[in-house]
Structures are given as C-alpha cells and as structure tokens.
Scaffold this active site. Structure first.
Site, PDB file in Angstrom:
ATOM      1  N   ARG A   1       0.819  -1.224   0.000  1.00 27.99           N
ATOM      2  CA  ARG A   1       0.000   0.000   0.000  1.00 27.99           C
ATOM      3  C   ARG A   1       0.846   1.264   0.000  1.00 27.99           C
ATOM      4  O   ARG A   1       0.342   2.347  -0.227  1.00 27.99           O
ATOM      5  CB  ARG A   1      -0.917   0.008   1.230  1.00 27.99           C
TER       6      ARG A   1
ATOM      7  N   LYS B   1       2.961 -20.102   4.714  1.00 27.09           N
ATOM      8  CA  LYS B   1       2.362 -20.575   5.958  1.00 27.09           C
ATOM      9  C   LYS B   1       2.090 -19.365   6.849  1.00 27.09           C
ATOM     10  O   LYS B   1       2.763 -18.345   6.679  1.00 27.09           O
ATOM     11  CB  LYS B   1       3.270 -21.570   6.661  1.00 27.09           C
TER      12      LYS B   1
ATOM     13  N   HIS C   1       9.251 -24.210   3.375  1.00 29.03           N
ATOM     14  CA  HIS C   1      10.623 -24.030   2.897  1.00 29.03           C
ATOM     15  C   HIS C   1      11.579 -25.108   3.409  1.00 29.03           C
ATOM     16  O   HIS C   1      12.656 -25.291   2.848  1.00 29.03           O
ATOM     17  CB  HIS C   1      11.136 -22.613   3.187  1.00 29.03           C
TER      18      HIS C   1
ATOM     19  N   GLU D   1      15.514 -23.303  17.949  1.00 27.70           N
ATOM     20  CA  GLU D   1      15.937 -21.930  17.655  1.00 27.70           C
ATOM     21  C   GLU D   1      16.466 -21.316  18.937  1.00 27.70           C
ATOM     22  O   GLU D   1      15.891 -21.537  20.002  1.00 27.70           O
ATOM     23  CB  GLU D   1      14.757 -21.104  17.159  1.00 27.70           C
TER      24      GLU D   1
ATOM     25  N   ASP E   1       2.999 -23.372  14.492  1.00 30.06           N
ATOM     26  CA  ASP E   1       4.040 -22.688  13.725  1.00 30.06           C
ATOM     27  C   ASP E   1       5.060 -23.668  13.142  1.00 30.06           C
ATOM     28  O   ASP E   1       5.588 -23.437  12.056  1.00 30.06           O
ATOM     29  CB  ASP E   1       4.743 -21.676  14.646  1.00 30.06           C
TER      30      ASP E   1
ATOM     31  N   HIS F   1       6.327 -27.921   9.219  1.00 28.75           N
ATOM     32  CA  HIS F   1       7.720 -28.333   8.948  1.00 28.75           C
ATOM     33  C   HIS F   1       8.058 -29.714   9.533  1.00 28.75           C
ATOM     34  O   HIS F   1       8.595 -30.581   8.840  1.00 28.75           O
ATOM     35  CB  HIS F   1       8.705 -27.320   9.530  1.00 28.75           C
TER      36      HIS F   1
ATOM     37  N   LYS G   1      11.596 -22.289  20.885  1.00 27.28           N
ATOM     38  CA  LYS G   1      12.333 -21.021  20.799  1.00 27.28           C
ATOM     39  C   LYS G   1      13.165 -20.859  22.058  1.00 27.28           C
ATOM     40  O   LYS G   1      12.874 -21.450  23.097  1.00 27.28           O
ATOM     41  CB  LYS G   1      11.349 -19.868  20.681  1.00 27.28           C
TER      42      LYS G   1
END
Ligand code: NAP
Length: 488
Positions: free
Chosen positions: A43, A142, A172, A210, A229, A234, A334
C-alpha cells in the site's frame, strides 16, 4: 521463457529478508529466466525507482555473501517494479491487471507474502479481475489457517479460482539441500533402503531448535504457538520425508501420495498419549549465548498471562508394516540452547558384541538442516592405538563419522531453500510443495492436541531460556530407554 512474479507484501519482512535475496542468488547463478519482472505490491506510495532504492538499502542487512555488488544490483534492479495496491480494494486489482497486460508473460506467479487474513480476499479479487488464467500460479505462505476448518476454507476459495496444479503451498524446509539429499539418499541409492525399517532402526528424532525468541513477531506468535508454527507443517513434512514409501516415480503426485499415506498412518491420539507423549513448554528469563534475555511473557506483543507454548516435544509412531513400534520424536522450540535443526536416525545395536564399544554408541545417520546443511554417518571403527591393540584382551571400537558438508562440497554453487522453491514455481515443478489433502491431514492430526491443551488446567511447563526445554521432554524419551542425541 518470460515471467512476471508478483510479490504481494513486496515491502514486508519475508520479502526483503528471504525472497529478494533468494531471487538475487538465482539471478547471480544465472538460473532466473532472462525475461522476467519482479513486481512488488504493497500500500506504500512507491514508484519503481523508490522500490529499487528500498530493496537496495535492505540488502545491507543481508548476509555479506548474499549481498550484491553495486554493479550486480544495478543489473538485478532492472527486473524490479512496484504497483501500489490495497488488497482489500477490488478496484486496485485493475491496476495490477494493466501492468500484467503490458507484456503478457508466459508465466505469471502471484506470491502471497502478506498476512494470511488477506489470502481469501486476494484470491477472490484476482479471480474477479480475470487474473486467474491458465498460466497463473499462486504461492501460499504458511500459516495456511489456524485449524482444520480455516485451512479448508482457504483451500476451497483458492481451488474455486485455480486448479490444484496451479497452487504452490510452500514449506521451505522441503527446499533445504539436506532434505533434497535425504530423498536422493533414500531413493537414488540402493544402500539404505533395505535398512530403512523397524528391524534396523531403533528410533528417529526430529529437532528444530531456535535460540532466538519471538523478536518483533510477539503478537503473531502469541496467537500461533510452536505446535501450529512448526509441528503441523515443517516437522510433519520432515517426518513424511523420512517415513514415506518409495514413490513410483519422481512426479509431484507420486511423492505427495506417499507423504499423505504417512500422515494417515500416524497413530491416533489416546487420552493416555496426550497426557504422557506430548510436552509443552514456555521459556522464562535466562541466558542465551552469554546474554541475559527476557522470558516469553515479557516479550513485546505477548499477553503477560499467555499460555501459548514456545516448545513442544512429542512422541508418535507410524502404524504400518515398515515402522510399527518405532518411536518418532519431534522437538521444537524457541530460546533453546542452540540454533540447530537436524534429523537423527538411530540404528539398532549390533545383535552380538565381539568388541568393546563405548556405551550408547550406535550407528547413526544425522541429517543436518541448520545451521549447516549436510549428512553425517556415525560408525564404529577400530581404535588406532597400538598399546591398546596389544594389551587389551578384547578390542575396543571408537566412534568415527563420515561427514558430507554440503557447504564445503558445493560452496557458493549451493542453492538455498527459497531460491530452489522460487525457481520451481517459475518452472511449474510441484514436487516440493504441499498438496491440500496433506495439509488437511496434518491439521486433523494436531487438532486433538490443541483441544486437549484447551481443556487442560495446567498451562505449559516453564523452561529457562538457553536450555533444551522442560526436563519432562527428557523424561518422556527416557521412558522408552532412549535419549535426545545431545544427551547420549
Ligand atoms: P510483514 O512484514 O508485516 O509484511 C506484510 C506486507 O504486506 C507488507 O509489505 C505490507 O505493506 C503488505 N500489506 C499489508 N496489508 C496490505 C494490504 N491490505 N494490501 C496490500 N499490501 C498489504 O509480514 P511478513 O513477516 O513479511 O509475513 C508475510 C507472510 O509470510 C505472513 O503470512 C507470514 O505468516 C508469512 N511468513 C513470514 C515469515 C517471516 O520470516 N517473516 C516466515 C514464514 C512465513 P503495506 O503495509 O505497506 O501495505
């Protein structure tokens, strides 16, 4: 071949952090078809020149090796264009239609790198503007939905505008070189396939760890959590790549049929399994790489009373002849002790021991996905120590490993995941993309877990940032007599 790649969300985080660097790498490697345009859509009031400047400045934040020289960027920038559009305004789609009519490219790719809430509107408006032609391909990022019902609703809308072979649902992880090589190892070599079964394999561990927290995506993550997630997409796709039967050929549907069978064979949840075989956690303050970090509930955008899980460990089985009884463990989170994504295939010990070998040492195949790509085969070899050889009554073996590091082997020629997948979309290759029925089956399987958590009073277990998650995750795997690979 000419192509137009329309990047909805062309100024967003995904576009400049992943997609533009991947497109530039393809350009640098000479694999991007020559007659192409990359049309950013957002935008913001930008023209082509301002968009090129924006992307040029963003490249300064990209890894040095993936950054263009000024001369390279000037050549790449000639491909970049910008169309100002609000996806919620039907009239704006005419502006895109006019841009596409300027040259009638052989292939038009619409990449939806915007909030998932805009997917349905965007697809409906593309169809209303007549932009769903046979040469159109659409790429969906996703998360595709929040649960089975919302996933189905998106898929139905997209399928009402385009046929399944025009729809590229991206995961991915499937584009990672190590996953490609897992397929090559299993189905291009005769060596492993006879061993790839319950008689020889003790357990399989999929870890996607992660060390980062939720960064600026706290609000998004707090509505999502690790199960949606990472696990639903994955981790289950990796499990399929490991567990699937050899497809009859390398065509997309042959591969996807086999992955679907794995998802359908996952052992159904029982109350006992939901209680004992799924561990959810949430990080508290701790230390990562020597630095003190906040707990999850203190992250910007996160509800201070949040019960969203930032860690999941679970145990499942594939109920078929090949895998019956072999535990598959999935673990993701995480703020863990490291950035580390890998699949570990632990083989059974030799049936009769004539050598001494260190306790717990077994043959192991490790597929490293992150931070480096490669395969390692752990074997036991004769210790090369003369004193020991002559004195010991029984010879000792020592662990060694054969290491195929793709970065060392293929260097800068290596094709990254997004680069590979973007080129596949432009070429119309669907092999590494997820079909709607696979996605729906994966949602169907995780839904009982979501439901169980909703009904459970106790929230996620706390774990200190910088650890490997709640100790219950180690206790879960220990019950089977196994341990996570870094603990053994
Ligand atoms: P983001 O940084 O918020 O970017 C959103 C993009 O969409 C911006 O370019 C924004 O530009 C544009 N946009 C928003 N509303 C729009 C509208 N009404 N009309 C036209 N353009 C609009 O989001 P992101 O992190 O890039 O994520 C994009 C998608 O990829 C999401 O589905 C996300 O879940 C997924 N994803 C992201 C990552 C990642 O690492 N970031 C990883 C995997 C998947 P304007 O506001 O200027 O319009």
């Amino acid at each position: 071949m000419s192509f137009d790649l329309v990047l909805f969300g062309g100024t967003g985080d995904l576009a400049w952090r992943k997609l533009m660097p991947a497109l530039f790498q393809a350009f640098r490697h000479g694999s991007l078809p020559e007659h192409g345009r990359i049309i950013g859509v957002a935008r913001d009031d930008l023209g082509d020149a301002a968009y090129r400047e924006l992307i040029r400045s963003r490249f300064n934040e990209v890894d040095l090796a993936k950054r263009p020289t000024p001369a390279e960027f000037d050549r790449f920038a000639a491909l970049l264009h910008f169309v100002r559009m609000d996806l919620s305004r039907p009239q704006d789609f005419q502006r895109l239609a006019a841009t596409l009519r300027e040259r009638h490219a052989d292939t038009v790719v619409m990449y939806l790198a915007t909030a998932p809430s805009l997917f349905t509107t965007a697809v409906q408006q593309l169809a209303a503007a007549g932009l769903n032609r046979p040469n159109t391909r659409i790429v969906l990022e996703k998360p595709l939905g929040h649960d089975l019902a919302s996933n189905r609703a998106i898929n139905e809308t997209v399928r009402s505008a385009l046929s399944e072979k025009q729809i590229f649902r991206i995961d991915h992880y499937l584009g990672k070189p190590a996953v490609q090589n897992l397929f090559a190892l299993r189905f291009g070599n005769a060596l492993f396939e006879p061993l790839w079964r319950r008689e020889n394999i003790a357990n399989i561990q999929i870890t996607i760890a992660e060390d980062l927290g939720v960064a600026k995506r706290g609000a998004f993550y707090d509505n999502t959590g690790a199960l949606r997630d990472m696990v639903q997409n994955h981790a289950l796709q990796l499990l399929c790549a490991i567990g699937m039967e050899p497809p009859i050929n390398a065509h997309a549907d042959a591969i996807r049929d086999e992955k679907l069978k794995v998802l359908r064979s996952l052992k159904p949840w029982t109350t006992q399994a939901l209680d004992g075989d799924v561990i959810r956690g949430q990080y508290t303050a701790g230390t990562v790489a020597g630095e003190s970090v906040h707990g999850y509930r203190d992250e910007p955008g996160v509800n201070p009373q949040s019960s969203t899980e930032t860690f999941v460990a679970l145990r499942t089985e594939i109920a078929n002849w090949r895998w019956a009884g072999v535990p598959f463990y999935i673990r993701t989170g995480k703020r863990l002790a490291g950035r580390d994504a890998r699949i570990v295939v632990n083989f059974r010990p030799a049936p009769h021991a004539i050598f001494h070998s260190p306790s717990g040492s077994v043959n192991r195949l490790v597929i490293n996905l992150q931070p480096r790509d490669g395969l390692e085969l752990h074997l036991l070899a004769q210790a090369q120590d003369n004193r020991q050889r002559t004195r010991a009554p029984v010879q000792s073996l020592t662990p060694v490993h054969l290491d195929l590091d793709f970065e060392k082997r293929f260097g800068s020629e290596r094709v990254g995941a997004y680069e590979r997948l973007l080129l596949d979309v432009i070429d119309g290759r669907l092999n590494l993309f997820v079909r709607s029925d696979e996605q729906e089956e994966a949602w169907r399987w995780v839904e009982p877990v979501m439901e169980h958590w909703r009904n459970q009073g106790a929230g996620p277990r706390p774990y200190a940032a910088g650890s490997w998650g709640p100790s219950a995750a180690s206790a879960m795997i220990a019950r089977d007599g196994h341990c996570w690979s870094e603990e053994c």
